[in-house]
Design a protein around this motif. Structure first.
Motif, PDB file in Angstrom:
ATOM      1  N   GLY A  42      -5.016  -8.093  -9.825  1.00  0.00           N
ATOM      2  CA  GLY A  42      -4.146  -9.164 -10.289  1.00  0.00           C
ATOM      3  C   GLY A  42      -2.871  -8.704 -10.974  1.00  0.00           C
ATOM      4  O   GLY A  42      -2.119  -9.528 -11.499  1.00  0.00           O
ATOM      5  N   LYS A  43      -2.622  -7.410 -10.977  1.00  0.00           N
ATOM      6  CA  LYS A  43      -1.435  -6.879 -11.652  1.00  0.00           C
ATOM      7  C   LYS A  43      -0.561  -6.114 -10.667  1.00  0.00           C
ATOM      8  O   LYS A  43      -1.015  -5.709  -9.597  1.00  0.00           O
ATOM      9  N   GLU A  44       0.687  -5.923 -11.052  1.00  0.00           N
ATOM     10  CA  GLU A  44       1.593  -5.146 -10.217  1.00  0.00           C
ATOM     11  C   GLU A  44       1.289  -3.655 -10.364  1.00  0.00           C
ATOM     12  O   GLU A  44       0.772  -3.200 -11.386  1.00  0.00           O
ATOM     13  N   ARG A  45       1.659  -2.936  -9.322  1.00  0.00           N
ATOM     14  CA  ARG A  45       1.508  -1.482  -9.386  1.00  0.00           C
ATOM     15  C   ARG A  45       2.518  -0.919 -10.384  1.00  0.00           C
ATOM     16  O   ARG A  45       3.675  -1.332 -10.411  1.00  0.00           O
ATOM     17  N   GLU A  46       2.072   0.022 -11.222  1.00  0.00           N
ATOM     18  CA  GLU A  46       2.945   0.594 -12.240  1.00  0.00           C
ATOM     19  C   GLU A  46       2.918   2.115 -12.172  1.00  0.00           C
ATOM     20  O   GLU A  46       1.892   2.725 -11.822  1.00  0.00           O
ATOM     21  N   LEU A  47       4.067   2.687 -12.505  1.00  0.00           N
ATOM     22  CA  LEU A  47       4.183   4.142 -12.573  1.00  0.00           C
ATOM     23  C   LEU A  47       3.612   4.604 -13.899  1.00  0.00           C
ATOM     24  O   LEU A  47       4.139   4.258 -14.954  1.00  0.00           O
ATOM     25  N   VAL A  48       2.582   5.385 -13.848  1.00  0.00           N
ATOM     26  CA  VAL A  48       1.863   5.816 -15.052  1.00  0.00           C
ATOM     27  C   VAL A  48       2.417   7.128 -15.586  1.00  0.00           C
ATOM     28  O   VAL A  48       2.588   7.295 -16.797  1.00  0.00           O
ATOM     29  N   TYR A  94      -2.736   5.775  -7.225  1.00  0.00           N
ATOM     30  CA  TYR A  94      -2.005   6.284  -6.065  1.00  0.00           C
ATOM     31  C   TYR A  94      -0.996   7.334  -6.522  1.00  0.00           C
ATOM     32  O   TYR A  94      -0.474   7.260  -7.632  1.00  0.00           O
ATOM     33  N   CYS A  95      -0.691   8.256  -5.648  1.00  0.00           N
ATOM     34  CA  CYS A  95       0.433   9.151  -5.894  1.00  0.00           C
ATOM     35  C   CYS A  95       1.550   8.823  -4.912  1.00  0.00           C
ATOM     36  O   CYS A  95       1.320   8.178  -3.874  1.00  0.00           O
ATOM     37  N   ASN A  96       2.739   9.244  -5.250  1.00  0.00           N
ATOM     38  CA  ASN A  96       3.869   9.050  -4.354  1.00  0.00           C
ATOM     39  C   ASN A  96       5.015   9.921  -4.821  1.00  0.00           C
ATOM     40  O   ASN A  96       5.036  10.397  -5.966  1.00  0.00           O
ATOM     41  N   THR A  97       5.966  10.125  -3.925  1.00  0.00           N
ATOM     42  CA  THR A  97       7.227  10.707  -4.345  1.00  0.00           C
ATOM     43  C   THR A  97       8.028   9.613  -5.045  1.00  0.00           C
ATOM     44  O   THR A  97       7.842   8.412  -4.784  1.00  0.00           O
ATOM     45  N   VAL A  98       8.901  10.015  -5.948  1.00  0.00           N
ATOM     46  CA  VAL A  98       9.629   9.070  -6.793  1.00  0.00           C
ATOM     47  C   VAL A  98      11.114   9.406  -6.763  1.00  0.00           C
ATOM     48  O   VAL A  98      11.488  10.576  -6.954  1.00  0.00           O
ATOM     49  N   ASN A  99      11.940   8.408  -6.543  1.00  0.00           N
ATOM     50  CA  ASN A  99      13.393   8.599  -6.571  1.00  0.00           C
ATOM     51  C   ASN A  99      14.037   7.570  -7.476  1.00  0.00           C
ATOM     52  O   ASN A  99      13.459   6.513  -7.755  1.00  0.00           O
ATOM     53  N   TYR A 100      15.251   7.881  -7.899  1.00  0.00           N
ATOM     54  CA  TYR A 100      16.063   6.885  -8.593  1.00  0.00           C
ATOM     55  C   TYR A 100      16.804   6.061  -7.534  1.00  0.00           C
ATOM     56  O   TYR A 100      17.463   6.615  -6.658  1.00  0.00           O
ATOM     57  N   GLN A 101      16.686   4.765  -7.628  1.00  0.00           N
ATOM     58  CA  GLN A 101      17.396   3.849  -6.738  1.00  0.00           C
ATOM     59  C   GLN A 101      18.057   2.798  -7.619  1.00  0.00           C
ATOM     60  O   GLN A 101      17.367   2.055  -8.327  1.00  0.00           O
ATOM     61  N   ALA A 102      19.379   2.771  -7.572  1.00  0.00           N
ATOM     62  CA  ALA A 102      20.143   1.832  -8.399  1.00  0.00           C
ATOM     63  C   ALA A 102      19.756   1.971  -9.868  1.00  0.00           C
ATOM     64  O   ALA A 102      19.655   0.970 -10.598  1.00  0.00           O
ATOM     65  N   GLY A 103      19.523   3.199 -10.286  1.00  0.00           N
ATOM     66  CA  GLY A 103      19.230   3.465 -11.681  1.00  0.00           C
ATOM     67  C   GLY A 103      17.790   3.287 -12.091  1.00  0.00           C
ATOM     68  O   GLY A 103      17.445   3.520 -13.256  1.00  0.00           O
ATOM     69  N   ASN A 104      16.947   2.862 -11.179  1.00  0.00           N
ATOM     70  CA  ASN A 104      15.536   2.653 -11.494  1.00  0.00           C
ATOM     71  C   ASN A 104      14.663   3.603 -10.680  1.00  0.00           C
ATOM     72  O   ASN A 104      14.979   3.946  -9.552  1.00  0.00           O
ATOM     73  N   LEU A 105      13.548   3.992 -11.266  1.00  0.00           N
ATOM     74  CA  LEU A 105      12.599   4.840 -10.575  1.00  0.00           C
ATOM     75  C   LEU A 105      11.815   3.993  -9.572  1.00  0.00           C
ATOM     76  O   LEU A 105      11.247   2.957  -9.931  1.00  0.00           O
ATOM     77  N   ARG A 106      11.792   4.452  -8.318  1.00  0.00           N
ATOM     78  CA  ARG A 106      11.098   3.721  -7.263  1.00  0.00           C
ATOM     79  C   ARG A 106      10.248   4.678  -6.438  1.00  0.00           C
ATOM     80  O   ARG A 106      10.649   5.838  -6.231  1.00  0.00           O
ATOM     81  N   PRO A 107       9.118   4.208  -5.944  1.00  0.00           N
ATOM     82  CA  PRO A 107       8.363   5.048  -5.005  1.00  0.00           C
ATOM     83  C   PRO A 107       9.162   5.201  -3.727  1.00  0.00           C
ATOM     84  O   PRO A 107       9.799   4.239  -3.257  1.00  0.00           O
ATOM     85  N   SER A 108       9.135   6.385  -3.157  1.00  0.00           N
ATOM     86  CA  SER A 108       9.997   6.626  -2.008  1.00  0.00           C
ATOM     87  C   SER A 108       9.259   7.043  -0.754  1.00  0.00           C
ATOM     88  O   SER A 108       9.878   7.299   0.274  1.00  0.00           O
ATOM     89  N   GLY A 109       7.945   7.119  -0.823  1.00  0.00           N
ATOM     90  CA  GLY A 109       7.180   7.505   0.349  1.00  0.00           C
ATOM     91  C   GLY A 109       6.197   6.425   0.749  1.00  0.00           C
ATOM     92  O   GLY A 109       6.189   5.321   0.190  1.00  0.00           O
ATOM     93  N   SER A 110       5.381   6.756   1.738  1.00  0.00           N
ATOM     94  CA  SER A 110       4.329   5.839   2.171  1.00  0.00           C
ATOM     95  C   SER A 110       3.132   5.944   1.225  1.00  0.00           C
ATOM     96  O   SER A 110       2.858   7.012   0.683  1.00  0.00           O
ATOM     97  N   TRP A 111       2.420   4.853   1.059  1.00  0.00           N
ATOM     98  CA  TRP A 111       1.259   4.872   0.184  1.00  0.00           C
ATOM     99  C   TRP A 111       0.023   5.410   0.907  1.00  0.00           C
ATOM    100  O   TRP A 111      -0.194   5.116   2.087  1.00  0.00           O
ATOM    101  N   GLY A 112      -0.781   6.172   0.182  1.00  0.00           N
ATOM    102  CA  GLY A 112      -2.074   6.581   0.693  1.00  0.00           C
ATOM    103  C   GLY A 112      -3.098   5.496   0.419  1.00  0.00           C
ATOM    104  O   GLY A 112      -2.759   4.366   0.055  1.00  0.00           O
ATOM    105  N   GLN A 113      -4.356   5.858   0.547  1.00  0.00           N
ATOM    106  CA  GLN A 113      -5.414   4.859   0.366  1.00  0.00           C
ATOM    107  C   GLN A 113      -5.754   4.646  -1.102  1.00  0.00           C
ATOM    108  O   GLN A 113      -6.404   3.657  -1.460  1.00  0.00           O
TER     109      GLN A 113
END
Length: 121
Positions: A42-48, A94-113
């Motif tokens: 019920g919650k959004e995915r967050e970068l930990v 989940y793990c992912n690569t992370v990039n800055y997009q428009a000043g915000n950190l965003r996941p930049s790859g495909s999600w695993g399981q």
């Protein structure tokens, strides 16, 4: 093709520990900022936690002092050592690569399981 495979989750009691692993393929692993995300029901995915190419780290306040992110470029793996676990840490991680997009950190790859972490009270 980028592949991310997470493992290491499980059921633990409050106060317990787990070590998550994420093996990446299809990328020049050492060139990427990496992050661990989580999504509770019920919650959004967050970068930990994230780790920079040079090894510096950053955490959200709720896990500071309890979680440690690390990387081993030799085996294309990023880890999340979790201790003093609480019921509110229950989520799919989940793990992912992370990039800055428009000043915000965003996941930049495909999600695993992802890998399920359940902390019982």
């Amino acid at each position: 093709q980028v592949q991310l495979v997470e493992s290491g989750g499980g059921l633990v009691q409050t106060g317990g520990s787990l070590r998550l692993s994420c093996v990446a393929s299809g990328i020049i692993f050492s060139a990427y900022r990496l992050g661990w995300y989580r999504q509770a029901p019920g919650k959004e995915r967050e970068l930990v936690a994230r780790i920079e190419v040079g090894g510096s780290t950053n955490y959200i306040d709720s896990v500071k002092g309890r979680f440690t992110i690390s990387r081993d470029n030799g085996v294309n793996t990023v880890y999340l050592q979790m201790s003093s676990l609480k019921p509110e840490d229950t989520a799919v991680y989940y793990c992912n690569t992370v990039n800055y997009q428009a000043g915000n950190l965003r996941p930049s790859g495909s999600w695993g399981q992802g890998t399920q972490v359940t902390v019982s009270s």
